[in-house]
Design a protein around this motif. Structure first.
Motif, PDB file in Angstrom:
ATOM      1  N   ALA A  49     -18.999  76.080 -13.276  1.00 44.51           N
ATOM      2  CA  ALA A  49     -19.515  75.599 -14.564  1.00 44.51           C
ATOM      3  C   ALA A  49     -18.749  74.368 -15.025  1.00 44.51           C
ATOM      4  O   ALA A  49     -19.337  73.378 -15.498  1.00 44.51           O
ATOM      5  N   LYS A  50     -17.433  74.423 -14.905  1.00 47.21           N
ATOM      6  CA  LYS A  50     -16.600  73.283 -15.296  1.00 47.21           C
ATOM      7  C   LYS A  50     -16.947  72.059 -14.477  1.00 47.21           C
ATOM      8  O   LYS A  50     -17.003  70.937 -15.002  1.00 47.21           O
ATOM      9  N   ILE A  65     -21.314  78.945 -25.726  1.00 48.23           N
ATOM     10  CA  ILE A  65     -22.145  79.388 -24.614  1.00 48.23           C
ATOM     11  C   ILE A  65     -21.479  80.577 -23.925  1.00 48.23           C
ATOM     12  O   ILE A  65     -20.284  80.545 -23.630  1.00 48.23           O
ATOM     13  N   TRP A 112     -29.177  76.854 -11.825  1.00 48.52           N
ATOM     14  CA  TRP A 112     -28.393  76.180 -12.858  1.00 48.52           C
ATOM     15  C   TRP A 112     -29.319  75.354 -13.749  1.00 48.52           C
ATOM     16  O   TRP A 112     -30.162  74.603 -13.265  1.00 48.52           O
ATOM     17  N   ARG A 164     -19.706  71.248 -13.483  1.00 50.49           N
ATOM     18  CA  ARG A 164     -20.993  70.745 -13.977  1.00 50.49           C
ATOM     19  C   ARG A 164     -20.939  70.351 -15.445  1.00 50.49           C
ATOM     20  O   ARG A 164     -21.969  70.145 -16.073  1.00 50.49           O
ATOM     21  N   LEU A 192     -21.907  82.565 -20.439  1.00 53.95           N
ATOM     22  CA  LEU A 192     -22.538  82.452 -19.127  1.00 53.95           C
ATOM     23  C   LEU A 192     -22.688  83.839 -18.521  1.00 53.95           C
ATOM     24  O   LEU A 192     -21.710  84.582 -18.386  1.00 53.95           O
ATOM     25  N   LEU A 199     -27.884  71.285 -19.940  1.00 55.01           N
ATOM     26  CA  LEU A 199     -27.786  72.249 -21.035  1.00 55.01           C
ATOM     27  C   LEU A 199     -27.024  71.724 -22.251  1.00 55.01           C
ATOM     28  O   LEU A 199     -27.448  71.977 -23.383  1.00 55.01           O
ATOM     29  N   PRO A 200     -25.916  70.985 -22.081  1.00 56.08           N
ATOM     30  CA  PRO A 200     -25.179  70.534 -23.269  1.00 56.08           C
ATOM     31  C   PRO A 200     -26.038  69.772 -24.277  1.00 56.08           C
ATOM     32  O   PRO A 200     -25.834  69.884 -25.486  1.00 56.08           O
ATOM     33  N   LEU A 204     -19.740  72.096 -18.087  1.00 54.72           N
ATOM     34  CA  LEU A 204     -19.975  73.167 -19.053  1.00 54.72           C
ATOM     35  C   LEU A 204     -18.726  74.043 -19.150  1.00 54.72           C
ATOM     36  O   LEU A 204     -18.147  74.420 -18.124  1.00 54.72           O
ATOM     37  N   ARG A 205     -18.316  74.351 -20.369  1.00 55.51           N
ATOM     38  CA  ARG A 205     -17.145  75.202 -20.585  1.00 55.51           C
ATOM     39  C   ARG A 205     -17.566  76.437 -21.391  1.00 55.51           C
ATOM     40  O   ARG A 205     -17.466  76.451 -22.617  1.00 55.51           O
ATOM     41  N   PRO A 206     -18.036  77.465 -20.697  1.00 58.73           N
ATOM     42  CA  PRO A 206     -18.487  78.671 -21.413  1.00 58.73           C
ATOM     43  C   PRO A 206     -17.328  79.419 -22.044  1.00 58.73           C
ATOM     44  O   PRO A 206     -16.194  79.362 -21.561  1.00 58.73           O
TER      45      PRO A 206
END
Length: 373
Positions: A128-129, A101, A88, A131, A103, A92-93, A133-135
């Motif tokens: 991902a959510k 993004i 991971w 962490r 994934l 990243l954001p 992140l919403r790809p």
């Protein structure tokens, strides 16, 4: 002849130079007249499976990625499904800004045959959510086998909307292999990017022009230092890196028993009723079962010999000392994975209480997650 003062290596992206053979980017003068020039380091990776250390540090890699947020691009983040936590890309954001993004879960060919891939996609969305992140979407591929590359290209085409594409990820997730697969399948094989099982192969952005005037950029992999693979020699790294579909191994354990995963980790079942421990690691990794009361003695006597990797007394001494990670698994009915970054995971079914202690080299990330399988 090309202008080698401004030319970049087609394999790793570093600027070509022919003055100092000890510095990154060196290519002998005799190679500079070729249509496609690669540096000496890439040549040795391709033809001899060797890799030389380079002087680029984490700050250099981060500097290269830092400008993505100022662009209008689609960001494709590649993770290794087998080592999701370890691969991971943290933070990243702040690199991507408001860019969308996609994934990508690579190495799907390593998962057991009976796994439900839709469930894996949903699991990756959930992780991902968790962490932050919403790809836009999740695509599962095997860059090595060429599986689902058409689906990946279709989603990139739909999501990029005429923008550049940046491929990002940590080291050894298969970014360059994925791009090489795309290049081979679509007629640009002369642009092949250097790949290897060693971290830090790509040294600068590699630009691949698209027909509409935009480009795909392969970026260097960020090194996640909490992966166990960064603590062992290259020969041992090959022994823990799966190359074929994983076959789980089931051990029915009573409390007071321990499992050694080679000489790289140890799992103690301290308390709980008899239950299965399902191990997902490289098929050839040696697993040794012993009594908990004898585990310290076994490690001291056999580390580097019976318990390998690490292979050899010197490699065993060079490994950081083991530290303990304690977990209490509750009978929730939901499978729980205990993950050792870069090595694999152990699944417990969640039907019984279980108190376990995981011993892993200092610095290696160890944690629990909702079961993948």
């Amino acid at each position: 002849m090309m202008d080698h003062e401004t030319a970049a290596c087609a394999g790793c992206g570093i600027l070509i130079q022919s003055e100092d053979a000890k510095q990154p980017g060196y290519a002998p003068p005799s190679a500079l007249g070729r249509k496609v020039v690669i540096c000496q380091r890439c040549y040795r990776i391709k033809h001899y499976n060797e890799v030389a250390p380079v002087s680029m540090g984490d700050d250099d890699f981060l500097r290269i990625l830092d400008g993505i947020g100022a662009t209008q691009s689609l960001v494709v983040m590649v993770v290794d499904i087998f080592d999701f936590q370890g691969s991971w890309l943290k933070g990243l954001p702040r690199f991507v800004g408001k860019n969308p993004i996609l994934l990508v879960g690579n190495k799907v060919d390593l998962l057991p045959r009976n796994i439900n891939l839709n469930r894996v996609r949903n699991w990756m969305q959930h992780e991902a959510k968790e962490r932050g992140l919403r790809p836009e979407d999740v695509v599962l591929i095997s860059a090595e086998k060429g599986l689902h590359i058409d689906e990946l290209l279709a989603r990139i085409g739909e999501l990029r909307k005429g923008r550049d594409v940046y491929i990002v990820g940590v080291t050894n997730v298969g970014k360059s292999t994925m791009i090489n697969r795309i290049l081979h399948d679509y007629g640009a094989a002369e642009l092949e990017i250097t790949t290897s099982p060693f971290p830090g192969t790509t040294l600068d952005k590699i630009e691949i022009p698209l027909e509409d005037g935009r480009s795909i950029f392969d970026t260097p992999g960020i090194i996640n230092r909490d992966q166990i693979g960064h603590m062992i020699p290259p020969a041992d790294l090959r022994k823990i890196t799966p190359r074929s579909r994983i076959n789980s191994k089931v051990y029915q354990l009573d409390d007071g028993q321990s499992l050694f995963l080679g000489g790289l980790a140890r799992i103690d079942f301290v308390h709980g009723p008899r239950q299965p421990f399902v191990i997902y690691v490289d098929n050839d990794l040696y697993i040794h079962r012993t009594k908990l009361e004898k585990a310290d003695e076994v490690l001291e006597k056999h580390h580097g010999s019976l318990l390998v990797p690490p292979t050899g007394e010197e490699a065993a001494k060079a490994l950081p000392p083991f530290v303990k990670h304690t977990f209490k698994i509750k009978p929730t009915g939901i499978t729980t994975d205990v993950v050792i970054s870069g090595l694999g995971w152990v699944s417990l079914q969640g039907k019984h209480d279980a108190s376990i202690v995981v011993h892993a080299p200092k610095g290696v990330s160890v944690g629990i997650r909702k079961g993948l399988i």
